[in-house]
Structures are given as structure tokens and as C-alpha cells.
Write a protein that holds these residues in place. Structure first.
Motif, short mmCIF file in Angstrom:
data_model
loop_
_atom_site.label_atom_id
_atom_site.label_comp_id
_atom_site.label_asym_id
_atom_site.label_seq_id
_atom_site.Cartn_x
_atom_site.Cartn_y
_atom_site.Cartn_z
N LEU A 13 -13.91 -6.92 8.08
CA LEU A 13 -13.41 -6.73 6.66
C LEU A 13 -14.53 -6.38 5.43
CD1 LEU A 13 -11.14 -9.89 6.74
CD2 LEU A 13 -10.64 -7.60 7.01
N GLY A 14 -15.65 -6.78 5.78
CA GLY A 14 -16.75 -6.68 4.68
C GLY A 14 -17.19 -5.26 4.77
N THR A 15 -17.52 -4.53 5.97
CA THR A 15 -17.97 -3.42 5.84
C THR A 15 -17.15 -2.15 6.10
OG1 THR A 15 -18.44 -3.43 8.37
CG2 THR A 15 -20.02 -4.38 7.02
N THR A 16 -15.81 -2.40 6.14
CA THR A 16 -14.84 -1.21 6.21
C THR A 16 -14.14 -0.56 4.86
OG1 THR A 16 -13.08 -2.86 6.73
CG2 THR A 16 -14.32 -2.03 8.51
N VAL A 17 -14.96 -0.79 3.91
CA VAL A 17 -14.57 -0.33 2.52
C VAL A 17 -14.47 1.22 2.69
CG1 VAL A 17 -15.10 0.05 0.05
CG2 VAL A 17 -15.56 -2.16 1.35
N SER A 18 -15.65 1.89 3.48
CA SER A 18 -15.55 3.28 3.59
C SER A 18 -15.82 3.53 5.18
CB SER A 18 -16.88 3.94 2.69
OG SER A 18 -17.90 3.44 3.11
N LEU A 121 -13.02 1.56 13.03
CA LEU A 121 -12.88 2.73 12.26
C LEU A 121 -11.62 3.11 11.74
CD1 LEU A 121 -15.20 4.76 14.81
CD2 LEU A 121 -15.95 4.11 12.25
N VAL A 122 -10.62 2.54 12.31
CA VAL A 122 -9.30 2.86 11.92
C VAL A 122 -9.06 2.19 10.71
CG1 VAL A 122 -6.94 2.23 12.51
CG2 VAL A 122 -8.10 3.34 13.99
N LEU A 123 -9.55 0.70 10.25
CA LEU A 123 -9.59 0.35 9.39
C LEU A 123 -10.10 0.77 8.08
CD1 LEU A 123 -8.24 -2.67 7.97
CD2 LEU A 123 -10.32 -3.65 8.78
N ALA A 124 -11.24 1.16 8.47
CA ALA A 124 -12.33 1.86 7.41
C ALA A 124 -11.42 3.09 7.03
CB ALA A 124 -13.49 2.24 7.78
N ALA A 125 -11.01 3.91 7.94
CA ALA A 125 -10.19 5.07 7.56
C ALA A 125 -9.01 4.82 6.74
CB ALA A 125 -9.88 6.14 8.67
N LEU A 126 -8.29 4.03 7.02
CA LEU A 126 -7.08 3.44 6.38
C LEU A 126 -7.58 2.90 4.82
CD1 LEU A 126 -4.67 1.81 8.96
CD2 LEU A 126 -4.42 3.90 7.76
N ARG A 127 -8.25 2.06 4.80
CA ARG A 127 -8.83 1.44 3.51
C ARG A 127 -9.29 2.54 2.64
NH1 ARG A 127 -12.53 -3.44 3.81
NH2 ARG A 127 -12.23 -3.51 1.67
N GLU A 128 -10.13 3.55 3.02
CA GLU A 128 -10.78 4.75 2.25
C GLU A 128 -9.85 5.50 1.97
OE1 GLU A 128 -14.26 7.80 2.40
OE2 GLU A 128 -13.90 6.73 4.07
N ILE A 130 -6.36 4.83 1.51
CA ILE A 130 -5.52 4.00 0.50
C ILE A 130 -6.21 3.84 -1.03
CG2 ILE A 130 -4.02 1.94 0.24
CD1 ILE A 130 -3.41 2.06 3.17
N GLY A 131 -7.27 3.21 -0.71
CA GLY A 131 -7.88 2.94 -1.85
C GLY A 131 -8.35 4.08 -2.50
N GLN A 132 -9.30 5.10 -2.23
CA GLN A 132 -9.88 5.98 -2.84
C GLN A 132 -9.13 7.42 -3.03
OE1 GLN A 132 -13.76 6.24 -1.14
NE2 GLN A 132 -14.26 4.16 -1.82
N GLY A 133 -8.09 7.68 -2.03
CA GLY A 133 -7.51 8.93 -1.87
C GLY A 133 -8.26 9.96 -1.13
N SER A 134 -9.11 9.69 -0.47
CA SER A 134 -10.26 10.57 0.08
C SER A 134 -10.67 10.07 1.65
CB SER A 134 -11.45 11.07 -0.77
OG SER A 134 -12.29 10.01 -0.93
N LEU A 135 -11.14 10.87 2.35
CA LEU A 135 -11.65 10.35 3.66
C LEU A 135 -12.80 10.85 3.90
CD1 LEU A 135 -10.39 8.61 5.93
CD2 LEU A 135 -9.58 10.76 6.98
N GLY A 136 -13.90 10.31 4.38
CA GLY A 136 -15.13 10.59 4.67
C GLY A 136 -16.21 10.90 3.47
N ALA A 156 -6.97 -1.89 -1.98
CA ALA A 156 -7.19 -1.53 -0.50
C ALA A 156 -8.99 -1.58 -0.43
CB ALA A 156 -6.67 -0.33 -0.06
N THR A 157 -9.64 -1.48 -1.32
CA THR A 157 -11.20 -1.46 -1.35
C THR A 157 -11.64 -2.62 -1.43
OG1 THR A 157 -11.51 -0.86 -3.65
CG2 THR A 157 -11.40 0.92 -2.20
N LEU A 158 -10.97 -3.85 -1.82
CA LEU A 158 -11.46 -4.90 -2.03
C LEU A 158 -11.03 -5.83 -0.70
CD1 LEU A 158 -10.06 -5.78 -5.37
CD2 LEU A 158 -12.26 -5.09 -4.87
#
Length: 189
Positions: A13-18, A121-128, A130-136, A156-158
Motif C-alpha cells: 500500500l505504501g509504495t504503489t502510489v506510482s 505492479l497492477v495496484l500501482a498502475a491502477l492507482r497512478e 486513477i489518481g493522476q490520469g497518466s501512466l508511467g 487513489a494516490t493516498l
């Protein structure tokens, strides 16, 4: 095994913001746990329980600290993504050792680590996404990544957003694996 899972949940949960943070954490986790397994394998049979714990803590802390320093030196953008969570990898090594993870066959250990990495990786991709509107965004040199829509849902970024996305993933998995689990009810007057 619930303690192990809860500690891995903190990393998850802590490292999958991006995606960059998840990838950096996953690479650091694989490197530290792999070298820890190689370093502890000749020591396990020669040490008593108490001294094996002390040696494990010392080895895991050393490896995690070295990996953290290397990440700060050569991969600063990734290191800033996962920050303080790198130290938890050392604690995770010790907990995995105490729960007998390293006594399992290599194929089973690899499978569990691959599942954890895939989920990360799936959780990070979804969170990024949904949360930022971009990927990578943190993976490219100019920092823009693949922009799919203008703004995302900041929740989603929290960490609470991570719990929500993880819960949705678990619900989707449960719905996928149990297609006809709803029993048919008969209505009798």
C-alpha cells in the motif's frame, strides 16, 4: 503467516502510489531477499535459534541499507518514490525467515514473490492511472509518461485510496473465480 502478510501489505500500500515506486520497491525487494537467502543458507544449520535470529537481523539490515544507499546514489527518482519503505524489506526478510519461507522449495518461493510483484505492479498502475490520469510518469526521462486524461481522482494516490483499489481488485478476483456461486433461491408462498 498473518504477520507476514500484514508487513507485506505495508509495502504494497505504501509504495504503489506510482508505477516507478512499485517497480523500484519490487527490484529492491527481489535483490535484498535473494541475497539474504543466499547469505543465510550456509548459516542456518550452524547457528542456534537465537543466534540465527541475530545473524538474520544483522544481514537483512545490512543488505537493505546497502540497497537503500545504492538507490539513493544511482536511482534517486525511484528512491524518492518509495522512501522510508525500503527499510521494511529488512524486517520482512527476518519475518519470512522465522515463518519458514526460505525452507520452502525454490519454485514455490519464486511463485509467491512473482504473485506479490504482479499485484504490486497492477495496484500501482491502477492507482497512478486513477489518481493522476497518466501512466508511467516517473519512468520516463522528461517525467510526463502516457497521459490518458487531464486530472485524476486524488484519493487513489493516498493510502485510503490504496485500500479501496485493493478491495476492488480482491472483489473482482473473487467474482472472476466464482462465477456461479450465488445459489438459486426458490420463492415459496
Amino acid at each position: 503467516m498473518s504477520l507476514t502478510n500484514s508487513l507485506m501489505l505495508v509495502l504494497l500500500l505504501g509504495t504503489t502510489v506510482s508505477l516507478a515506486g512499485a517497480l523500484g520497491t519490487m527490484l529492491m525487494f527481489v535483490a535484498v531477499v535473494g541475497i539474504y537467502a543466499l547469505g543465510m543458507s550456509p548459516l542456518r544449520s550452524r547457528l542456534t535459534d537465537g543466534s540465527a535470529l541475530l545473524a538474520g537481523v544483522l544481514l537483512a539490515a545490512t543488505l537493505a541499507s546497502c540497497a537503500d544507499l545504492l538507490a539513493q546514489r544511482w536511482f534517486l527518482a525511484w528512491h524518492q518514490s518509495f522512501g522510508l519503505y525500503g527499510g521494511l524489506i529488512a524486517l520482512q526478510c527476518v519475518v519470512l525467515e522465522r515463518n519458514g519461507f526460505f525452507r520452502q522449495p525454490l519454485a514455490q518461493r519464486f511463485k509467491l514473490c512473482a504473485l506479490f510483484g504482479g499485484l504490486m505492479l497492477v495496484l500501482a498502475a491502477l492507482r497512478e492511472l486513477i489518481g493522476q490520469g497518466s501512466l508511467g510518469r516517473g519512468l520516463s526521462a522528461h517525467g510526463s509518461g502516457l497521459v490518458l486524461f487531464g486530472e485524476g481522482l486524488h484519493l487513489a494516490t493516498l493510502v485510503p485510496g490504496a485500500f479501496i483499489v485493493l478491495g476492488l481488485l480482491l472483489a473482482a478476483r473473487q467474482g472472476w473465480t466464482r462465477p456461479n456461486s450465488i445459489s438459486k433461491e426458490t420463492h415459496r408462498p
